[in-house]
Motif scaffolding. Structure first.
Motif, PDB file in Angstrom:
ATOM      1  N   GLN A 133      -6.379   2.285  -4.175  1.00 59.82           N
ATOM      2  CA  GLN A 133      -6.383   1.702  -5.887  1.00 59.82           C
ATOM      3  C   GLN A 133      -6.565   3.074  -6.552  1.00 59.82           C
ATOM      4  N   LEU A 134      -6.079   3.271  -7.761  1.00 59.42           N
ATOM      5  CA  LEU A 134      -6.449   4.485  -8.514  1.00 59.42           C
ATOM      6  C   LEU A 134      -7.481   3.850  -9.302  1.00 59.42           C
ATOM      7  N   GLN A 176     -11.264 -11.145  -6.696  1.00 56.03           N
ATOM      8  CA  GLN A 176     -12.323 -10.796  -7.597  1.00 56.03           C
ATOM      9  C   GLN A 176     -12.009 -11.417  -9.101  1.00 56.03           C
ATOM     10  N   SER A 177     -10.804 -11.392  -9.555  1.00 57.64           N
ATOM     11  CA  SER A 177     -10.773 -11.862 -10.936  1.00 57.64           C
ATOM     12  C   SER A 177     -10.884 -13.183 -11.098  1.00 57.64           C
ATOM     13  N   ASN A 222     -10.242   3.907  -1.554  1.00 57.95           N
ATOM     14  CA  ASN A 222     -10.089   3.004  -0.607  1.00 57.95           C
ATOM     15  C   ASN A 222     -10.759   1.477  -1.202  1.00 57.95           C
ATOM     16  N   CYS A 223      -9.876   0.427  -1.158  1.00 51.86           N
ATOM     17  CA  CYS A 223     -10.457  -0.597  -1.557  1.00 51.86           C
ATOM     18  C   CYS A 223     -11.307  -1.315  -0.820  1.00 51.86           C
ATOM     19  N   VAL A 224     -10.891  -1.017   0.522  1.00 53.96           N
ATOM     20  CA  VAL A 224     -11.881  -1.856   1.719  1.00 53.96           C
ATOM     21  C   VAL A 224     -13.254  -1.004   1.877  1.00 53.96           C
ATOM     22  N   CYS A 249      -5.341  -4.336  -1.476  1.00 59.63           N
ATOM     23  CA  CYS A 249      -6.204  -4.163  -2.958  1.00 59.63           C
ATOM     24  C   CYS A 249      -5.827  -5.099  -3.905  1.00 59.63           C
ATOM     25  N   ARG A 250      -4.338  -5.568  -3.828  1.00 60.42           N
ATOM     26  CA  ARG A 250      -3.933  -6.431  -4.795  1.00 60.42           C
ATOM     27  C   ARG A 250      -4.760  -7.924  -4.502  1.00 60.42           C
TER      28      ARG A 250
END
Length: 81
Positions: A49-50, A76-77, A7-9, A69-70
């Motif tokens: 996310q994987l 983040q990037s 889970n990206c959160v 997540c995207r």
């Protein structure tokens, strides 16, 4: 290589009994990334996310699946530039 769903959160991992676990050692391991994506779609898992884990965490790869997540990955990037 291990394929996990995170889970990206919350950054918790999908566990063997389909509940979210805080540590990757308790995560369900999928045979392939296709199996993990199919599982997420079939179970309506959002904000996932994987995570493909290799020997040595510096080689781990995260692939965002959900919109949240995207957004987080994109944000983040840009912060890391």
């Amino acid at each position: 290589m291990h394929v996990l769903v995170q889970n990206c959160v919350t950054h918790h991992y999908l566990g063997e009994s389909n509940e979210w676990k805080p540590h990757k050692n308790h995560a369900k391991r999928f045979a392939s990334s296709a199996d993990a994506v199919e599982y997420c779609v079939n179970h309506d898992l959002a904000d996932c996310q994987l995570v493909m884990r290799f020997n040595g965490s510096r080689y781990d790869v995260q692939i965002p699946l959900g919109a949240e997540c995207r957004k987080r990955s994109h944000h983040q990037s840009h912060r890391n530039r």
